[in-house]
Motif scaffolding. Structure first.
Motif, PDB file in Angstrom:
ATOM      1  N   MET A  37       0.846  -1.200   0.000  1.00 41.10           N
ATOM      2  CA  MET A  37       0.000   0.000   0.000  1.00 41.10           C
ATOM      3  C   MET A  37       0.882   1.252   0.000  1.00 41.10           C
ATOM      4  O   MET A  37       1.800   1.356   0.810  1.00 41.10           O
ATOM      5  CB  MET A  37      -0.896   0.002   1.249  1.00 41.10           C
ATOM      6  N   ILE A  38       0.622   2.183  -0.923  1.00 39.92           N
ATOM      7  CA  ILE A  38       1.388   3.422  -0.992  1.00 39.92           C
ATOM      8  C   ILE A  38       0.641   4.487  -0.190  1.00 39.92           C
ATOM      9  O   ILE A  38      -0.506   4.825  -0.479  1.00 39.92           O
ATOM     10  CB  ILE A  38       1.585   3.868  -2.447  1.00 39.92           C
ATOM     11  N   VAL A  39       1.304   4.992   0.838  1.00 37.39           N
ATOM     12  CA  VAL A  39       0.672   5.932   1.759  1.00 37.39           C
ATOM     13  C   VAL A  39       0.470   7.286   1.081  1.00 37.39           C
ATOM     14  O   VAL A  39       1.316   7.743   0.314  1.00 37.39           O
ATOM     15  CB  VAL A  39       1.533   6.095   3.032  1.00 37.39           C
ATOM     16  N   ARG A  40      -0.666   7.909   1.378  1.00 36.26           N
ATOM     17  CA  ARG A  40      -0.943   9.265   0.899  1.00 36.26           C
ATOM     18  C   ARG A  40      -0.909  10.186   2.119  1.00 36.26           C
ATOM     19  O   ARG A  40      -1.924  10.429   2.783  1.00 36.26           O
ATOM     20  CB  ARG A  40      -2.287   9.315   0.175  1.00 36.26           C
ATOM     21  N   PRO A  41       0.284  10.681   2.464  1.00 40.73           N
ATOM     22  CA  PRO A  41       0.474  11.379   3.745  1.00 40.73           C
ATOM     23  C   PRO A  41      -0.371  12.628   3.913  1.00 40.73           C
ATOM     24  O   PRO A  41      -0.697  13.000   5.048  1.00 40.73           O
ATOM     25  CB  PRO A  41       1.978  11.715   3.747  1.00 40.73           C
ATOM     26  N   HIS A  42      -0.731  13.279   2.811  1.00 45.34           N
ATOM     27  CA  HIS A  42      -1.555  14.486   2.912  1.00 45.34           C
ATOM     28  C   HIS A  42      -2.848  14.185   3.673  1.00 45.34           C
ATOM     29  O   HIS A  42      -3.237  14.933   4.585  1.00 45.34           O
ATOM     30  CB  HIS A  42      -1.873  15.002   1.506  1.00 45.34           C
ATOM     31  N   TYR A  43      -3.500  13.093   3.323  1.00 43.02           N
ATOM     32  CA  TYR A  43      -4.763  12.742   3.973  1.00 43.02           C
ATOM     33  C   TYR A  43      -4.541  12.146   5.353  1.00 43.02           C
ATOM     34  O   TYR A  43      -5.298  12.419   6.286  1.00 43.02           O
ATOM     35  CB  TYR A  43      -5.557  11.776   3.076  1.00 43.02           C
ATOM     36  N   LEU A  44      -3.504  11.345   5.491  1.00 47.13           N
ATOM     37  CA  LEU A  44      -3.218  10.745   6.790  1.00 47.13           C
ATOM     38  C   LEU A  44      -2.895  11.824   7.816  1.00 47.13           C
ATOM     39  O   LEU A  44      -3.362  11.761   8.964  1.00 47.13           O
ATOM     40  CB  LEU A  44      -2.061   9.758   6.652  1.00 47.13           C
ATOM     41  N   ASP A  45      -2.121  12.824   7.418  1.00 47.69           N
ATOM     42  CA  ASP A  45      -1.803  13.919   8.341  1.00 47.69           C
ATOM     43  C   ASP A  45      -3.056  14.682   8.739  1.00 47.69           C
ATOM     44  O   ASP A  45      -3.208  15.092   9.897  1.00 47.69           O
ATOM     45  CB  ASP A  45      -0.798  14.880   7.696  1.00 47.69           C
ATOM     46  N   MET A  46      -3.966  14.883   7.784  1.00 49.41           N
ATOM     47  CA  MET A  46      -5.204  15.581   8.088  1.00 49.41           C
ATOM     48  C   MET A  46      -6.045  14.799   9.099  1.00 49.41           C
ATOM     49  O   MET A  46      -6.600  15.359  10.047  1.00 49.41           O
ATOM     50  CB  MET A  46      -5.998  15.817   6.799  1.00 49.41           C
ATOM     51  N   LEU A  47      -6.122  13.475   8.890  1.00 49.27           N
ATOM     52  CA  LEU A  47      -6.892  12.642   9.806  1.00 49.27           C
ATOM     53  C   LEU A  47      -6.253  12.605  11.192  1.00 49.27           C
ATOM     54  O   LEU A  47      -6.959  12.567  12.209  1.00 49.27           O
ATOM     55  CB  LEU A  47      -7.026  11.230   9.236  1.00 49.27           C
ATOM     56  N   LYS A  48      -4.929  12.628  11.241  1.00 53.25           N
ATOM     57  CA  LYS A  48      -4.247  12.676  12.544  1.00 53.25           C
ATOM     58  C   LYS A  48      -4.582  13.965  13.290  1.00 53.25           C
ATOM     59  O   LYS A  48      -4.739  13.973  14.512  1.00 53.25           O
ATOM     60  CB  LYS A  48      -2.737  12.566  12.348  1.00 53.25           C
ATOM     61  N   THR A  49      -4.706  15.068  12.532  1.00 50.11           N
ATOM     62  CA  THR A  49      -5.039  16.353  13.146  1.00 50.11           C
ATOM     63  C   THR A  49      -6.374  16.285  13.878  1.00 50.11           C
ATOM     64  O   THR A  49      -6.547  16.890  14.940  1.00 50.11           O
ATOM     65  CB  THR A  49      -5.112  17.453  12.062  1.00 50.11           C
ATOM     66  N   TYR A  50      -7.307  15.519  13.306  1.00 48.85           N
ATOM     67  CA  TYR A  50      -8.656  15.443  13.885  1.00 48.85           C
ATOM     68  C   TYR A  50      -8.873  14.198  14.756  1.00 48.85           C
ATOM     69  O   TYR A  50      -9.996  13.965  15.212  1.00 48.85           O
ATOM     70  CB  TYR A  50      -9.698  15.474  12.762  1.00 48.85           C
ATOM     71  N   ARG A  51      -7.822  13.414  14.982  1.00 46.01           N
ATOM     72  CA  ARG A  51      -7.999  12.203  15.780  1.00 46.01           C
ATOM     73  C   ARG A  51      -8.471  12.555  17.188  1.00 46.01           C
ATOM     74  O   ARG A  51      -7.939  13.459  17.835  1.00 46.01           O
ATOM     75  CB  ARG A  51      -6.699  11.408  15.862  1.00 46.01           C
ATOM     76  N   ASP A  52      -9.477  11.836  17.634  1.00 42.46           N
ATOM     77  CA  ASP A  52     -10.062  11.987  18.973  1.00 42.46           C
ATOM     78  C   ASP A  52     -10.753  13.330  19.189  1.00 42.46           C
ATOM     79  O   ASP A  52     -11.173  13.637  20.300  1.00 42.46           O
ATOM     80  CB  ASP A  52      -9.012  11.749  20.069  1.00 42.46           C
ATOM     81  N   VAL A  53     -10.887  14.128  18.135  1.00 42.45           N
ATOM     82  CA  VAL A  53     -11.731  15.324  18.204  1.00 42.45           C
ATOM     83  C   VAL A  53     -13.179  14.848  18.055  1.00 42.45           C
ATOM     84  O   VAL A  53     -13.480  14.026  17.177  1.00 42.45           O
ATOM     85  CB  VAL A  53     -11.365  16.312  17.077  1.00 42.45           C
ATOM     86  N   PRO A  54     -14.108  15.325  18.902  1.00 42.93           N
ATOM     87  CA  PRO A  54     -15.483  14.790  18.886  1.00 42.93           C
ATOM     88  C   PRO A  54     -16.312  15.267  17.702  1.00 42.93           C
ATOM     89  O   PRO A  54     -17.369  15.884  17.858  1.00 42.93           O
ATOM     90  CB  PRO A  54     -16.058  15.281  20.219  1.00 42.93           C
ATOM     91  N   LEU A  55     -15.806  14.976  16.514  1.00 39.12           N
ATOM     92  CA  LEU A  55     -16.503  15.280  15.261  1.00 39.12           C
ATOM     93  C   LEU A  55     -16.420  14.054  14.370  1.00 39.12           C
ATOM     94  O   LEU A  55     -15.420  13.320  14.407  1.00 39.12           O
ATOM     95  CB  LEU A  55     -15.840  16.455  14.538  1.00 39.12           C
ATOM     96  N   VAL A  56     -17.447  13.844  13.555  1.00 41.69           N
ATOM     97  CA  VAL A  56     -17.383  12.777  12.550  1.00 41.69           C
ATOM     98  C   VAL A  56     -16.512  13.268  11.400  1.00 41.69           C
ATOM     99  O   VAL A  56     -16.732  14.355  10.860  1.00 41.69           O
ATOM    100  CB  VAL A  56     -18.790  12.420  12.039  1.00 41.69           C
ATOM    101  N   LYS A  57     -15.514  12.474  11.043  1.00 40.22           N
ATOM    102  CA  LYS A  57     -14.627  12.819   9.937  1.00 40.22           C
ATOM    103  C   LYS A  57     -15.187  12.209   8.662  1.00 40.22           C
ATOM    104  O   LYS A  57     -15.275  10.983   8.544  1.00 40.22           O
ATOM    105  CB  LYS A  57     -13.214  12.296  10.199  1.00 40.22           C
ATOM    106  N   ILE A  58     -15.573  13.057   7.688  1.00 38.62           N
ATOM    107  CA  ILE A  58     -16.234  12.592   6.467  1.00 38.62           C
ATOM    108  C   ILE A  58     -15.299  12.802   5.283  1.00 38.62           C
ATOM    109  O   ILE A  58     -14.917  13.929   4.965  1.00 38.62           O
ATOM    110  CB  ILE A  58     -17.558  13.342   6.243  1.00 38.62           C
ATOM    111  N   LEU A  59     -14.931  11.700   4.628  1.00 35.62           N
ATOM    112  CA  LEU A  59     -14.087  11.762   3.424  1.00 35.62           C
ATOM    113  C   LEU A  59     -14.980  11.523   2.209  1.00 35.62           C
ATOM    114  O   LEU A  59     -15.570  10.449   2.074  1.00 35.62           O
ATOM    115  CB  LEU A  59     -12.983  10.707   3.480  1.00 35.62           C
ATOM    116  N   ALA A  60     -15.075  12.515   1.339  1.00 38.94           N
ATOM    117  CA  ALA A  60     -15.965  12.416   0.184  1.00 38.94           C
ATOM    118  C   ALA A  60     -15.189  12.656  -1.098  1.00 38.94           C
ATOM    119  O   ALA A  60     -14.389  13.593  -1.184  1.00 38.94           O
ATOM    120  CB  ALA A  60     -17.111  13.427   0.296  1.00 38.94           C
TER     121      ALA A  60
END
Length: 399
Positions: free
Chosen positions: A1-24
């Motif tokens: 699997m080739i990592v796409r760090p742009h999105y992974l970094d964004m998801l890390k920013t919102y980890r454990d924040v009480p919001l639903v993370k929606i990828l569309a």
């Protein structure tokens, strides 16, 4: 699997924040793989596999007629204690009322929730009041050129050589992972395109005159990067001997937008500082979509360069408009918080560059201004306007 760090970094920013993370994003742009990347990252950061609930809702993976209550109950029964669970739900738009289930999981358990989907039921204008103010939307696009180079790390060609392949075959990950010739690449993309048209539009909206609908799509595809209106489409069809109302055209365009296959770019009056409601442009979710529908034509490259630059600006978090300065047009005005850049796109120097530079110099402010081109002689600047090769612009840090 080739990592796409742009999105992974964004998801890390919102980890454990009480919001639903929606990828569309459009089908097959890599959303499911990003969820798998997230799962692996959670595990590598010390989260137990038992605390990660990963569910796919594709038609092949779920029971027919699954309701939002079924969805909620199926996930809830996997939560067996009060510890935090990470819930990853893929292609949730297949479930009618998925927002209710996700909202209940957010309220009734200790959860951090991530969902993906491929139509506008997951975009800001469509998400119901159940999640109002309780989500963050993360648009997912096909591969940027920088990501494309990551996918091609074993290829010995230079970035500029690979750029021409990227322009022709696009950024769908399934194409970039292979070593396909143009014809095979377009066959793959045509399958993605047909799936979107069939599943997300004609079936969902009960389109009865598929031939007429297809003519509208081809008009839009053929006119990527040009301003036009619903009226101009109606006139075109009338000349072709077909009858279609302006309202029907508006519906077709809206459905294509909701399937995330086209994106609308509005015009911005630089003097009046206002967004204009007429003569927008439309861009395709990936440049290869044009070639799978119309075939590859080198003469169409200029418009697709705009398409590529438009999505690069979106990926970098800009709101993007067409600039109007009296009778002149600026290809892109890109705004991000208190930042702004102006971009003109042309295929060749110097025939086109003089006009493009002159239009930019007429703008009386000190924000960065670029002319982006495929010309190998690109470089330097003219009175502060930077002249850049497309490859350099796409790989530039900090834009």
């Amino acid at each position: 699997m080739i990592v796409r760090p742009h999105y992974l970094d964004m998801l890390k920013t919102y980890r454990d924040v009480p919001l639903v993370k929606i990828l569309a994003g459009v089908r097959r742009c890599g959303k499911s793989t990003i969820l798998e990347m997230l799962r692996d990252d959670l595990i590598s950061s010390g989260i137990s596999k038992e605390r990660i609930i990963f569910v796919r809702y594709t038609s092949e993976d779920m029971d027919e007629g699954m309701s939002d209550k079924d969805m909620y109950n199926a996930v809830r029964e996997k939560i067996v204690d009060s510890e935090r669970y990470y819930i990853l739900l893929d292609e949730v738009q297949e479930i009618v009322g998925w927002e209710k289930a996700v909202n209940s999981l957010l309220e009734n358990a200790n959860t951090d929730i991530y969902v993906t989907g491929s139509n506008s039921k997951l975009t800001a204008g469509e998400i119901s009041t159940y999640l109002s103010g309780r989500y963050v939307l993360i648009p997912v696009f096909t591969l940027s050129f920088a990501e494309y180079l990551d996918f091609k790390k074993s290829d010995s060609r230079t970035p500029r050589e690979l750029l021409y392949e990227y322009i022709r075959t696009g950024g769908f990950p399934i194409v970039a992972l292979g070593n396909f010739d143009d014809r095979s690449a377009y066959q793959i993309v045509e399958g993605i395109y047909s799936s979107v048209i069939t599943n997300d539009i004609t079936r969902r909206h009960s389109v009865t005159n598929y031939d007429l609908f297809n003519r509208v799509i081809k008009y839009v595809v053929e006119n990527v990067g040009k301003t036009f209106s619903a009226n101009s489409i109606v006139k075109f069809l009338k000349n072709e001997g077909c009858s279609l109302s302006v309202e029907a055209v508006y519906n077709y365009l809206e459905w294509l937008e909701k399937a995330l296959i086209i994106y609308r770019c509005q015009r911005y009056d630089l003097q009046g500082k206002s967004v204009l409601k007429t003569q927008e442009k439309f861009y395709l979710a990936d440049q290869s979509l044009k070639y799978c529908v119309m075939g590859f034509n080198p003469k169409s490259i200029a418009a697709m360069l705009e398409n590529i630059v438009y999505f690069e600006l979106l990926r970098r978090g800009y709101a993007v408009y067409i600039g109007k300065e009296e009778s002149k047009e600026i290809d892109f005005v890109a705004v991000r918080r208190d930042e702004r850049i102006y971009v003109q796109v042309c295929r060749n120097l110097p025939e086109e560059s003089d006009r493009e530079v002159a239009n930019l110099l007429d703008i009386r402010d000190h924000y960065p201004k670029f002319v982006v081109t495929l010309d190998e002689l690109a470089g330097g600047n003219v009175n502060g306007v930077k002249i850049m090769h497309l490859a350099d612009f796409l790989l530039m840090d900090g834009t």
